[in-house]
Design a protein around this motif. Structure first.
Motif, PDB file in Angstrom:
ATOM      1  N   GLU A 200       1.203  57.857  56.014  1.00 61.03           N
ATOM      2  CA  GLU A 200       1.118  59.193  55.891  1.00 61.03           C
ATOM      3  C   GLU A 200       1.261  59.544  54.564  1.00 61.03           C
ATOM      4  OE1 GLU A 200       4.561  63.009  55.538  1.00 61.03           O
ATOM      5  OE2 GLU A 200       5.013  61.282  55.971  1.00 61.03           O
ATOM      6  N   LEU A 201      -0.065  60.303  53.928  1.00 62.18           N
ATOM      7  CA  LEU A 201      -0.360  60.673  52.923  1.00 62.18           C
ATOM      8  C   LEU A 201       0.073  61.844  52.151  1.00 62.18           C
ATOM      9  CD1 LEU A 201      -2.932  60.544  49.645  1.00 62.18           C
ATOM     10  CD2 LEU A 201      -3.989  62.041  51.502  1.00 62.18           C
ATOM     11  N   VAL A 202       0.898  61.314  51.131  1.00 58.49           N
ATOM     12  CA  VAL A 202       1.955  62.427  50.802  1.00 58.49           C
ATOM     13  C   VAL A 202       1.937  64.142  49.844  1.00 58.49           C
ATOM     14  CG1 VAL A 202       4.498  62.202  51.873  1.00 58.49           C
ATOM     15  CG2 VAL A 202       3.664  60.905  49.582  1.00 58.49           C
ATOM     16  N   GLY A 203       0.762  63.479  48.820  1.00 57.68           N
ATOM     17  CA  GLY A 203      -0.065  64.639  48.086  1.00 57.68           C
ATOM     18  C   GLY A 203      -1.108  63.920  47.682  1.00 57.68           C
ATOM     19  N   VAL A 204      -1.861  64.981  46.926  1.00 59.73           N
ATOM     20  CA  VAL A 204      -2.602  64.703  45.700  1.00 59.73           C
ATOM     21  C   VAL A 204      -3.068  65.757  44.981  1.00 59.73           C
ATOM     22  CG1 VAL A 204      -5.243  64.788  45.545  1.00 59.73           C
ATOM     23  CG2 VAL A 204      -4.393  63.972  47.305  1.00 59.73           C
ATOM     24  N   ASP A 205      -2.442  64.711  43.644  1.00 59.86           N
ATOM     25  CA  ASP A 205      -2.569  65.074  42.134  1.00 59.86           C
ATOM     26  C   ASP A 205      -3.820  65.051  41.219  1.00 59.86           C
ATOM     27  OD1 ASP A 205      -0.110  66.425  42.718  1.00 59.86           O
ATOM     28  OD2 ASP A 205       0.940  64.860  42.095  1.00 59.86           O
ATOM     29  N   PHE A 206      -3.992  66.539  40.526  1.00 60.92           N
ATOM     30  CA  PHE A 206      -5.480  66.512  39.749  1.00 60.92           C
ATOM     31  C   PHE A 206      -4.932  66.797  38.388  1.00 60.92           C
ATOM     32  CE2 PHE A 206      -6.519  68.489  43.896  1.00 60.92           C
ATOM     33  CZ  PHE A 206      -7.433  67.567  44.563  1.00 60.92           C
ATOM     34  N   ASN A 207      -5.132  65.559  37.703  1.00 61.68           N
ATOM     35  CA  ASN A 207      -4.252  65.241  36.259  1.00 61.68           C
ATOM     36  C   ASN A 207      -4.994  65.833  35.531  1.00 61.68           C
ATOM     37  OD1 ASN A 207      -5.978  63.507  35.234  1.00 61.68           O
ATOM     38  ND2 ASN A 207      -5.245  61.794  37.240  1.00 61.68           N
ATOM     39  N   LEU A 208      -6.317  66.781  36.002  1.00 60.48           N
ATOM     40  CA  LEU A 208      -7.753  66.818  34.815  1.00 60.48           C
ATOM     41  C   LEU A 208      -8.236  65.964  33.696  1.00 60.48           C
ATOM     42  CD1 LEU A 208      -6.054  70.563  34.637  1.00 60.48           C
ATOM     43  CD2 LEU A 208      -7.676  69.399  35.848  1.00 60.48           C
ATOM     44  N   ASP A 209      -8.301  64.492  33.989  1.00 59.60           N
ATOM     45  CA  ASP A 209      -8.491  63.483  33.797  1.00 59.60           C
ATOM     46  C   ASP A 209      -7.572  62.898  32.288  1.00 59.60           C
ATOM     47  OD1 ASP A 209      -9.320  61.375  33.635  1.00 59.60           O
ATOM     48  OD2 ASP A 209     -11.945  61.149  32.014  1.00 59.60           O
ATOM     49  N   VAL A 210      -6.446  63.658  32.280  1.00 57.95           N
ATOM     50  CA  VAL A 210      -4.994  63.295  30.983  1.00 57.95           C
ATOM     51  C   VAL A 210      -3.823  62.428  30.974  1.00 57.95           C
ATOM     52  CG1 VAL A 210      -3.080  64.884  29.739  1.00 57.95           C
ATOM     53  CG2 VAL A 210      -5.711  66.306  30.545  1.00 57.95           C
ATOM     54  N   GLN A 211      -3.789  61.349  30.982  1.00 58.72           N
ATOM     55  CA  GLN A 211      -2.904  60.265  31.330  1.00 58.72           C
ATOM     56  C   GLN A 211      -2.351  60.618  31.959  1.00 58.72           C
ATOM     57  OE1 GLN A 211      -4.030  56.432  29.730  1.00 58.72           O
ATOM     58  NE2 GLN A 211      -2.220  56.186  29.593  1.00 58.72           N
ATOM     59  N   GLN A 212      -1.280  61.357  30.129  1.00 57.83           N
ATOM     60  CA  GLN A 212       0.244  61.809  30.162  1.00 57.83           C
ATOM     61  C   GLN A 212       0.525  62.941  31.717  1.00 57.83           C
ATOM     62  OE1 GLN A 212       2.615  60.624  28.241  1.00 57.83           O
ATOM     63  NE2 GLN A 212       4.303  61.271  30.093  1.00 57.83           N
ATOM     64  N   LYS A 213      -0.319  63.532  31.762  1.00 52.77           N
ATOM     65  CA  LYS A 213       0.088  64.617  33.244  1.00 52.77           C
ATOM     66  C   LYS A 213      -0.162  63.909  34.594  1.00 52.77           C
ATOM     67  CE  LYS A 213      -2.183  68.627  34.222  1.00 52.77           C
ATOM     68  NZ  LYS A 213      -1.318  69.517  33.902  1.00 52.77           N
ATOM     69  N   ALA A 214      -1.049  62.538  34.402  1.00 47.35           N
ATOM     70  CA  ALA A 214      -0.681  61.899  35.277  1.00 47.35           C
ATOM     71  C   ALA A 214       0.363  61.152  35.653  1.00 47.35           C
ATOM     72  CB  ALA A 214      -2.110  60.171  35.428  1.00 47.35           C
ATOM     73  N   THR A 215       1.248  60.385  34.316  1.00 45.71           N
ATOM     74  CA  THR A 215       2.443  59.435  34.271  1.00 45.71           C
ATOM     75  C   THR A 215       3.346  61.038  35.270  1.00 45.71           C
ATOM     76  OG1 THR A 215       1.842  58.266  32.174  1.00 45.71           O
ATOM     77  CG2 THR A 215       3.944  58.653  33.426  1.00 45.71           C
ATOM     78  N   ASP A 216       3.231  62.104  34.312  1.00 41.18           N
ATOM     79  CA  ASP A 216       4.255  62.740  34.541  1.00 41.18           C
ATOM     80  C   ASP A 216       4.411  63.564  36.019  1.00 41.18           C
ATOM     81  OD1 ASP A 216       4.876  62.897  32.345  1.00 41.18           O
ATOM     82  OD2 ASP A 216       3.854  65.299  31.740  1.00 41.18           O
ATOM     83  N   GLN A 217       2.801  63.488  36.632  1.00 38.73           N
ATOM     84  CA  GLN A 217       2.996  64.096  38.609  1.00 38.73           C
ATOM     85  C   GLN A 217       3.261  63.220  39.177  1.00 38.73           C
ATOM     86  OE1 GLN A 217      -1.130  65.217  38.111  1.00 38.73           O
ATOM     87  NE2 GLN A 217      -1.197  66.715  37.371  1.00 38.73           N
ATOM     88  N   THR A 218       2.334  61.723  38.827  1.00 44.26           N
ATOM     89  CA  THR A 218       3.529  60.374  40.157  1.00 44.26           C
ATOM     90  C   THR A 218       4.574  60.452  39.312  1.00 44.26           C
ATOM     91  OG1 THR A 218       1.311  59.570  39.027  1.00 44.26           O
ATOM     92  CG2 THR A 218       3.206  58.192  39.836  1.00 44.26           C
ATOM     93  N   LEU A 219       5.769  60.811  38.881  1.00 42.30           N
ATOM     94  CA  LEU A 219       7.118  60.178  38.210  1.00 42.30           C
ATOM     95  C   LEU A 219       7.883  61.421  39.291  1.00 42.30           C
ATOM     96  CD1 LEU A 219       8.271  60.093  34.296  1.00 42.30           C
ATOM     97  CD2 LEU A 219       8.767  59.086  36.948  1.00 42.30           C
ATOM     98  N   ALA A 220       6.854  62.105  39.435  1.00 39.81           N
ATOM     99  CA  ALA A 220       7.513  63.696  40.401  1.00 39.81           C
ATOM    100  C   ALA A 220       7.314  63.299  41.329  1.00 39.81           C
ATOM    101  CB  ALA A 220       6.931  64.837  39.622  1.00 39.81           C
ATOM    102  N   ALA A 221       5.329  62.857  41.800  1.00 37.22           N
ATOM    103  CA  ALA A 221       5.567  62.433  43.077  1.00 37.22           C
ATOM    104  C   ALA A 221       7.367  61.785  43.346  1.00 37.22           C
ATOM    105  CB  ALA A 221       4.798  61.899  43.380  1.00 37.22           C
ATOM    106  N   LEU A 222       7.725  60.642  43.056  1.00 39.68           N
ATOM    107  CA  LEU A 222       8.761  59.260  43.483  1.00 39.68           C
ATOM    108  C   LEU A 222       9.317  60.085  43.070  1.00 39.68           C
ATOM    109  CD1 LEU A 222       6.813  56.811  40.807  1.00 39.68           C
ATOM    110  CD2 LEU A 222       6.863  56.637  43.296  1.00 39.68           C
TER     111      LEU A 222
END
Ligand code: T6T
Length: 331
Positions: A200-222
């Motif tokens: 099951e694909l539970v989510g797709v997040d868009f970080n606008l090519d900002v690394q810190q945002k990718a970290t924060d979003q992935t932590l939130a998803a986890l």
């Protein structure tokens, strides 16, 4: 000089025969020393620095002028277009090799340059749906030279599915919805993963090519779905950000990670067992080929294929130390 003479002679023959010289009508015959090709990257990142190396290497080999625009510090037309326009305004540019940072927002600025007689090749990303062979408002570029992103996305889906035993939740971290490269990767991934009824694909997040945002979003998803089994991160900053989140959450090994773009950081993470798969594009080759085709077109009007697609390389823990693969790391 000799080449210039041959070129001049063949051009005179063409003129006598009444043949149109160049598709864009605005590009005059030029000797090698007079040819100027501008490279306009998407953002300051190791992928485009590798591409710059390929562009410069081929330019040097051919003895033409290569201008490399300032690397934008963030992703998007707001950052890219002013740099492009200011660089072109200095004059003398025959051709632009550009990674458009949006499928639609770059159409008008690039068409403006094309109408001034400047040829366009898009590298890494394309305009519209990338089909430059049909008549459309975005079919003026000579070619798209870059990866087959949908194919890569499908392949990654299969590999990640294997890694998680074909069951469980997966999550995607990517940059922007209107960028052909990453959008293609997500599309291919979704298609690939849809073949597995127990994933099951539970989510797709868009970080606008900002690394810190990718970290924060992935932590939130986890945090939201602590049983996520696999993650796909679609480019340099998504990958570097997402895997860091998994490390920070203490989930190394428990969550399988497939990443895109072989930076030194990601290869180091793979060696440490902190990620499971790294897809390497061929940015050097993309840049090299773009100059090669651009030169052919500018000097004798050779028809450029509408799409030129170098392949991928995959790094896994089993092959990461193979010296033959070293050249594919973005250094
Ligand atoms: O993945 C590459 C490129 O292919 C994409 O279009 C944008 O992101 C990168 O530059 C990596 O950061």
């Amino acid at each position: 000089m000799k080449k210039g003479f041959i070129l001049l002679a063949s051009l005179m023959l063409l003129v006598i025969a009444g043949a149109p010289l160049f598709a864009n009508g605005g590009t005059d015959a030029a000797t090698d020393e007079e040819i100027t090709i501008l490279f306009m990257p998407g953002i300051a990142d190791p992928f485009y620095y590798m591409m710059e190396k390929g562009v410069r290497a081929k330019g040097e080999e051919l003895g033409i002028n290569i201008v490399v625009a300032e690397f934008p510090k963030s992703w998007g037309p707001e950052a890219q277009v002013p740099i492009l326009e200011a660089t072109v305004a200095r004059g003398g540019v025959d051709m632009v090799l550009i990674a458009p940072t949006s499928v639609d927002a770059l159409i008008t600025p690039l068409k403006k340059l094309y109408d001034q007689g400047i040829e366009i090749i898009t590298v890494d990303t394309y305009l519209g749906d990338g089909d430059y062979s049909k008549s459309s408002e975005y079919s003026f570029p000579l070619s798209y030279i870059g990866s087959d992103n949908e194919k890569g996305g499908r392949e990654i889906a299969e590999e990640l599915a294997k890694l998680i035993g074909e069951q469980g939740k997966v999550y995607v971290n990517t940059t922007n919805p209107d960028v052909s490269s990453v959008a293609g990767r997500v599309k291919g991934f979704k298609e690939g993963i849809a073949k597995y009824p127990n994933i099951e694909l539970v989510g797709v997040d868009f970080n606008l090519d900002v690394q810190q945002k990718a970290t924060d979003q992935t932590l939130a998803a986890l945090q939201k779905d602590p049983d996520i089994a696999g993650i796909f991160a679609t480019n340099v900053f998504s990958s570097q950000g997402a895997y860091q989140a998994v490390v920070n959450a203490g989930l190394t090994g428990a969550v399988k990670i497939a990443t895109w773009d072989a930076t030194v950081d990601m290869i180091a993470a793979l060696k440490k067992g902190e990620v499971d798969l790294v897809l390497a594009q061929k940015p050097y080759e993309i840049g090299y080929l773009a100059v090669e085709w651009g030169y052919k077109f500018l000097t004798d009007g050779t028809e450029v294929p509408k799409a030129v697609i170098p392949g991928f390389e995959y790094f896994t823990q089993a092959n990461v130390d193979d010296p033959a693969k070293d050249e594919f790391i973005y250094k």
